[in-house]
Design a protein around this motif. Structure first.
Motif, PDB file in Angstrom:
ATOM      1  N   LEU A  55       0.877  -1.332  -0.042  1.00 51.57           N
ATOM      2  CA  LEU A  55       0.097   0.064  -0.296  1.00 51.57           C
ATOM      3  C   LEU A  55       0.876   1.428  -0.025  1.00 51.57           C
ATOM      4  CD1 LEU A  55      -2.815  -0.846   2.307  1.00 51.57           C
ATOM      5  CD2 LEU A  55      -3.089  -0.833  -0.133  1.00 51.57           C
ATOM      6  N   GLU A  56       1.892   1.176   0.697  1.00 49.70           N
ATOM      7  CA  GLU A  56       3.016   2.266   0.606  1.00 49.70           C
ATOM      8  C   GLU A  56       3.395   2.754  -0.692  1.00 49.70           C
ATOM      9  OE1 GLU A  56       5.776   1.342   3.617  1.00 49.70           O
ATOM     10  OE2 GLU A  56       4.478   1.836   5.329  1.00 49.70           O
ATOM     11  N   TRP A  57       3.644   1.606  -1.345  1.00 54.14           N
ATOM     12  CA  TRP A  57       4.240   1.729  -2.773  1.00 54.14           C
ATOM     13  C   TRP A  57       3.269   2.229  -3.646  1.00 54.14           C
ATOM     14  CZ3 TRP A  57       2.848  -1.194  -7.298  1.00 54.14           C
ATOM     15  CH2 TRP A  57       3.371  -1.008  -8.210  1.00 54.14           C
ATOM     16  N   VAL A  58       1.814   1.813  -3.440  1.00 52.29           N
ATOM     17  CA  VAL A  58       0.942   2.106  -4.385  1.00 52.29           C
ATOM     18  C   VAL A  58       0.635   3.768  -4.133  1.00 52.29           C
ATOM     19  CG1 VAL A  58      -1.719   2.040  -4.621  1.00 52.29           C
ATOM     20  CG2 VAL A  58      -0.450   0.096  -4.499  1.00 52.29           C
ATOM     21  N   LYS A  59       0.647   3.995  -2.978  1.00 44.55           N
ATOM     22  CA  LYS A  59       0.501   5.599  -2.665  1.00 44.55           C
ATOM     23  C   LYS A  59       1.587   6.455  -3.010  1.00 44.55           C
ATOM     24  CE  LYS A  59       0.156   8.396   1.562  1.00 44.55           C
ATOM     25  NZ  LYS A  59      -0.102   8.577   3.119  1.00 44.55           N
ATOM     26  N   LEU A  63      -6.494   0.831  -7.837  1.00 46.39           N
ATOM     27  CA  LEU A  63      -5.507  -0.054  -9.032  1.00 46.39           C
ATOM     28  C   LEU A  63      -5.508   0.420 -10.307  1.00 46.39           C
ATOM     29  CD1 LEU A  63      -6.782  -3.306  -7.628  1.00 46.39           C
ATOM     30  CD2 LEU A  63      -4.674  -2.257  -6.999  1.00 46.39           C
ATOM     31  N   CYS A  64      -6.523   1.127 -10.856  1.00 44.82           N
ATOM     32  CA  CYS A  64      -6.695   1.521 -12.294  1.00 44.82           C
ATOM     33  C   CYS A  64      -5.592   2.773 -12.283  1.00 44.82           C
ATOM     34  CB  CYS A  64      -8.054   2.014 -12.576  1.00 44.82           C
ATOM     35  SG  CYS A  64      -9.014   0.611 -13.004  1.00 44.82           S
ATOM     36  N   ARG A  65      -5.668   3.743 -11.193  1.00 40.34           N
ATOM     37  CA  ARG A  65      -4.914   4.817 -11.327  1.00 40.34           C
ATOM     38  C   ARG A  65      -3.512   4.513 -11.102  1.00 40.34           C
ATOM     39  NH1 ARG A  65      -9.288   7.232  -8.324  1.00 40.34           N
ATOM     40  NH2 ARG A  65      -8.375   6.844  -6.482  1.00 40.34           N
ATOM     41  N   LEU A  66      -3.228   3.290 -10.463  1.00 43.84           N
ATOM     42  CA  LEU A  66      -1.890   2.613 -10.367  1.00 43.84           C
ATOM     43  C   LEU A  66      -1.314   2.053 -11.864  1.00 43.84           C
ATOM     44  CD1 LEU A  66       0.864   1.537  -8.844  1.00 43.84           C
ATOM     45  CD2 LEU A  66      -0.899  -0.493  -8.302  1.00 43.84           C
ATOM     46  N   ALA A  67      -2.116   1.630 -12.479  1.00 49.19           N
ATOM     47  CA  ALA A  67      -1.861   1.256 -13.817  1.00 49.19           C
ATOM     48  C   ALA A  67      -1.645   2.301 -14.685  1.00 49.19           C
ATOM     49  CB  ALA A  67      -2.777   0.113 -14.313  1.00 49.19           C
ATOM     50  N   ASN A  68      -2.539   3.135 -14.611  1.00 50.78           N
ATOM     51  CA  ASN A  68      -2.270   4.176 -15.576  1.00 50.78           C
ATOM     52  C   ASN A  68      -0.996   5.181 -15.168  1.00 50.78           C
ATOM     53  OD1 ASN A  68      -4.258   4.084 -17.178  1.00 50.78           O
ATOM     54  ND2 ASN A  68      -5.763   5.224 -15.920  1.00 50.78           N
ATOM     55  N   ALA A  69      -0.551   4.916 -13.762  1.00 51.11           N
ATOM     56  CA  ALA A  69       0.536   5.937 -13.562  1.00 51.11           C
ATOM     57  C   ALA A  69       1.853   5.117 -14.135  1.00 51.11           C
ATOM     58  CB  ALA A  69       0.619   5.775 -11.773  1.00 51.11           C
ATOM     59  N   MET A  70       1.995   3.954 -14.051  1.00 52.38           N
ATOM     60  CA  MET A  70       3.161   3.227 -14.642  1.00 52.38           C
ATOM     61  C   MET A  70       3.066   3.206 -16.137  1.00 52.38           C
ATOM     62  SD  MET A  70       3.157   0.126 -11.867  1.00 52.38           S
ATOM     63  CE  MET A  70       5.047  -0.490 -12.345  1.00 52.38           C
ATOM     64  N   THR A  71       1.836   3.016 -16.921  1.00 52.39           N
ATOM     65  CA  THR A  71       1.676   2.699 -18.141  1.00 52.39           C
ATOM     66  C   THR A  71       0.566   3.751 -18.664  1.00 52.39           C
ATOM     67  OG1 THR A  71       2.765   0.858 -18.406  1.00 52.39           O
ATOM     68  CG2 THR A  71       1.552   1.592 -20.266  1.00 52.39           C
ATOM     69  N   ALA A 128      -4.191  -4.928 -17.487  1.00 54.66           N
ATOM     70  CA  ALA A 128      -3.029  -3.917 -17.479  1.00 54.66           C
ATOM     71  C   ALA A 128      -1.768  -4.645 -16.982  1.00 54.66           C
ATOM     72  CB  ALA A 128      -3.319  -2.621 -17.059  1.00 54.66           C
ATOM     73  N   ALA A 129      -1.899  -5.249 -15.604  1.00 60.93           N
ATOM     74  CA  ALA A 129      -0.662  -6.000 -14.878  1.00 60.93           C
ATOM     75  C   ALA A 129      -0.072  -6.837 -15.720  1.00 60.93           C
ATOM     76  CB  ALA A 129      -1.233  -6.001 -13.604  1.00 60.93           C
ATOM     77  N   GLY A 130      -1.016  -7.902 -16.220  1.00 58.99           N
ATOM     78  CA  GLY A 130      -0.358  -8.677 -17.255  1.00 58.99           C
ATOM     79  C   GLY A 130       0.349  -8.238 -18.107  1.00 58.99           C
ATOM     80  N   GLN A 131      -0.179  -7.274 -18.928  1.00 52.85           N
ATOM     81  CA  GLN A 131       0.678  -6.691 -19.863  1.00 52.85           C
ATOM     82  C   GLN A 131       1.966  -5.921 -19.528  1.00 52.85           C
ATOM     83  OE1 GLN A 131      -2.485  -3.862 -21.491  1.00 52.85           O
ATOM     84  NE2 GLN A 131      -3.358  -5.453 -22.824  1.00 52.85           N
ATOM     85  N   MET A 132       2.148  -5.550 -18.345  1.00 49.43           N
ATOM     86  CA  MET A 132       3.365  -5.076 -17.904  1.00 49.43           C
ATOM     87  C   MET A 132       4.045  -6.148 -17.234  1.00 49.43           C
ATOM     88  SD  MET A 132       2.386  -1.466 -15.984  1.00 49.43           S
ATOM     89  CE  MET A 132       0.834  -1.851 -15.356  1.00 49.43           C
ATOM     90  N   GLY A 133       3.919  -7.493 -17.532  1.00 42.88           N
ATOM     91  CA  GLY A 133       4.878  -8.440 -17.171  1.00 42.88           C
ATOM     92  C   GLY A 133       4.610  -9.169 -16.002  1.00 42.88           C
ATOM     93  N   VAL A 134       3.736  -9.071 -15.307  1.00 45.86           N
ATOM     94  CA  VAL A 134       3.075  -9.806 -13.937  1.00 45.86           C
ATOM     95  C   VAL A 134       2.875 -11.201 -14.752  1.00 45.86           C
ATOM     96  CG1 VAL A 134       1.711 -10.286 -11.959  1.00 45.86           C
ATOM     97  CG2 VAL A 134       2.445  -7.879 -12.611  1.00 45.86           C
ATOM     98  N   PRO A 135       3.336 -12.357 -13.984  1.00 36.33           N
ATOM     99  CA  PRO A 135       3.103 -13.584 -14.640  1.00 36.33           C
ATOM    100  C   PRO A 135       1.496 -14.161 -14.266  1.00 36.33           C
ATOM    101  CG  PRO A 135       5.082 -13.554 -13.378  1.00 36.33           C
ATOM    102  CD  PRO A 135       4.469 -12.300 -13.059  1.00 36.33           C
TER     103      PRO A 135
END
Length: 207
Positions: A51-55, A81-89, A115-122
């Motif tokens: 959660l600290e990382w997400v924040k 979670l969606c904002r997290l994905a968009n922040a990264m990609t 989105a997480a799968g597309q970013m490489g999460v197995p």
């Protein structure tokens, strides 16, 4: 507020209102034992770290307590979670649903998982929508966030856990590949100095 789910009744003047995720029947016997084992794997410290990382990545002012209820409340509608994905990609989640309706929240969660799968999460480290929305397996959510968090540096963001090794791709020319084909591997031994002297093929043995 908890999301309310209305279930139709056969009686024309009655309806049942249940809150999510408690509308599921209480588990018993082996099912309850299995579910309790799943719940016991949840680590509040790892949950808090995620959660600290997400924040830090999203800038959202969320509580980073690792308490299961807080973890669930912070993420259950999928918006963070969606904002997290968009922040990264940027643009990885086209539309973030702001509704608290169950199917809209689950749509957000699924969009994040895609989105997480597309970013490489197995695939084995992605959780199921119900794991979060119905609080079935919050540990699976923690595992997914840590898996994504390890890739943070690849997207210009902070990371959590050990940094993943960068790919070391090597390219060989056709000439190098052909040269390699003519080399006898050391595990196969050497034919240097070998002759057929002393070999007795097809001869009868004289007594």
């Amino acid at each position: 507020k908890e999301n309310l789910r209305v279930l139709k009744s056969n009686h024309p003047k009655k309806k049942f209102i249940m809150t999510s995720p408690s509308y599921r029947a209480t588990k018993s016997g082996l099912a309850a034992e299995t579910h309790n084992k799943v719940l016991s794997k949840y680590d509040p410290d790892l949950a808090s770290e995620s959660l600290e990382w997400v924040k830090s990545v999203t800038g959202d002012n969320i509580s980073t307590s690792g308490d299961p209820d807080n973890f669930w409340e912070a993420l259950k509608d999928g918006q963070v979670l969606c904002r997290l994905a968009n922040a990264m990609t940027p643009g990885s989640v086209k539309k973030v649903q702001n509704s608290t309706m169950a199917f809209k929240c689950m749509e957000n969660i699924q969009s994040f998982l895609t989105a997480a799968g597309q970013m490489g999460v197995p695939t084995v480290e992605l959780f199921q929508t119900v794991d979060l929305w119905e609080k079935q397996n919050l540990n699976a959510v923690v595992i997914c966030l840590h898996s994504l968090g390890r890739k943070g540096h690849q997207y210009g963001k902070s990371s959590i856990g050990p940094k993943e090794a960068d790919k070391n791709v090597r390219y060989f020319s056709d000439q190098q590949l052909k040269a390699g084909e003519s080399v006898i591997g050391l595990q196969m031994g050497s034919n240097k100095g070998a002759t057929q002297q002393g070999m007795n093929i097809g001869n009868t043995r004289h007594m």
